[in-house]
Design an enzyme around this catalytic site. Structure first.
Site, PDB file in Angstrom:
ATOM      1  N   GLU A 140      30.099 -34.679  90.724  1.00 60.07           N
ATOM      2  CA  GLU A 140      29.718 -33.375  91.273  1.00 60.07           C
ATOM      3  C   GLU A 140      29.776 -33.321  92.792  1.00 60.07           C
ATOM      4  OE1 GLU A 140      28.304 -33.512  87.159  1.00 60.07           O
ATOM      5  OE2 GLU A 140      28.134 -34.910  88.844  1.00 60.07           O
ATOM      6  N   HIS A 209      18.081 -31.139  81.378  1.00 63.18           N
ATOM      7  CA  HIS A 209      19.065 -30.090  81.117  1.00 63.18           C
ATOM      8  C   HIS A 209      18.406 -28.711  81.006  1.00 63.18           C
ATOM      9  CE1 HIS A 209      21.306 -33.697  80.146  1.00 63.18           C
ATOM     10  NE2 HIS A 209      22.429 -32.995  80.044  1.00 63.18           N
TER      11      HIS A 209
END
Length: 404
Positions: A140, A209
């Site tokens: 990322e 998450h």
């Protein structure tokens, strides 16, 4: 350094110079349209919540209260309409902008031939090729930095975080580069990048998450933030974000991807800095965004039956706040309830409370009430997960107490 500022936030800056402490004066008039988004489709099964803390969430809640006094935004527009799920509306907006502007490109994990984890980019790689829809490694920080560099050279990249929680790995790039390079370069570089992806609570994805990171990014100078809640505003905000010369973070909610709505066939682009009047009312201003919009509208049905007339505003723009719309509502109702899925400590609600108290304190007849998620990691167990976020019954109770 050149006197360059973030494009288009002057309306908010101008409001901050008005003194609201001495008298109840009216804000400068501006032509506005009251919008109500009517969602006729069904949500994914994870969104229908039913337990002792609140009634089952109705997918039609947005349109079912005070329907006689408002007009659905999609039906108020001329021309034909077509029905899309929210993730399809995001894709349609993205595809239209890629067709319109060859500088628009997409990058992220599995965004290419797999079509993205939630299929927002499905089919784009086949149509535009691997150079404009780029599958990246699981890195990322690297591909976000690559997107920022691409924006500096004149491209308009859309960086997808497979989950917004993963973008914490790219926080340095987003903060020190994405938000600041326009300023630290003396205006020599623009950073027209969109960073988007799913987040939120509700699918038993566990703590890592189920992040709500709006407040993490809100404090970064030089960045705009928006949150979509319907297929109509998802497409309009996506197109506006891509066309903006500022870095924009677009927050999507995992439980809203399967929300269905009819949207106009003709092109439209929404403002990145305007809230949406979902339901006009007179007793209390309820400010919310993203998934909590539907919990609020479910609560609104109960409140109407109890004799209350709540005004519901989807703030949409998380940075900057639309203080014009918010201020006019506060001046009318004199009561404010904020409902968010973000954490209570340092959340969007805390910033919004501070802004309202700073600018409109003289118009409040009671302290602002803020309902937020509990300050705990999101549990995996479904029942416990549900207990951590605000439910419609809590909203009803808060309005009743606020309006006593």
């Amino acid at each position: 350094m050149a006197a360059t500022i973030l494009h288009g936030v002057g309306a908010t800056t101008a409001l901050s110079s008005i003194n609201y402490n001495n008298s109840r004066r009216s804000l400068p008039e501006r032509k506005r349209t009251s919008l109500v988004i009517q969602c006729d489709g069904s949500l994914s099964s994870g969104l229908n919540i039913s337990n002792n803390r609140g009634a089952k969430l109705s997918t039609n809640a947005v349109a079912q209260t005070k329907q006689e006094n408002v007009t659905a935004s999609t039906t108020s527009k001329p021309g034909l309409r077509h029905e899309l799920l929210l993730f399809e509306a995001l894709r349609e907006g993205l595809e239209e902008e890629m067709e319109r502007d060859p500088h628009v490109c997409v990058m992220g994990e599995d965004v290419g031939h797999y079509g993205g984890s939630y299929k927002v980019t499905k089919g784009l790689a086949d149509k535009y090729g691997d150079l404009r829809v780029l599958d990246t490694p699981i890195a990322e920080n690297s591909f976000t930095g690559m997107g920022i560099g691409a924006a500096m050279t004149g491209l308009r990249p859309i960086v997808e975080g497979m989950n917004m929680g993963f973008l914490l790995l790219a926080f340095n790039q987003i903060s020190n580069n994405c938000g600041m390079l326009h300023y630290t370069s003396g205006g020599q570089f623009k950073i027209p990048i969109v960073i988007r992806g799913p987040g939120g609570v509700g699918r038993q994805l566990g703590a890592e998450h189920s992040q709500r990171l709006e407040s993490y990014f809100q404090s970064i100078p030089g960045i705009q933030m928006v949150a979509c809640s319907t297929p109509y505003n998802a497409k309009g905000l996506m197109k506006a974000a891509i066309r903006s010369d500022n870095p924009v973070i677009l927050f999507e909610h995992v439980l809203l991807y399967n929300l269905k709505e009819r949207i106009p066939d003709e092109e439209y682009v929404l403002s990145l800095e305007e809230a949406e009047m979902v339901r006009p009312g007179k007793h209390v201003t309820v400010l919310t965004y993203s998934r909590m919009r539907y919990h609020v509208m479910q609560a609104a049905k109960t409140l109407v039956n109890k004799g209350y007339d709540p005004e519901v505003i989807d703030i949409r723009s998380l940075k900057p706040f639309d203080l014009h719309t918010i201020g006019n509502s506060v001046k009318k109702t004199h009561h404010v309830l904020i409902v968010e899925e973000c954490m209570r400590t340092g959340g969007i609600g805390a910033s919004l409370t501070a802004s309202i108290n700073e600018h409109f304190h003289d118009y409040l007849d009671a302290p602002i009430v803020c309902l937020s998620s509990q300050d705990v990691p999101t549990p995996y167990a479904g029942a416990l997960e549900e207990w951590t976020v605000v439910q419609p019954a809590q909203i009803v109770a808060a309005v009743e107490q606020l309006c006593q």
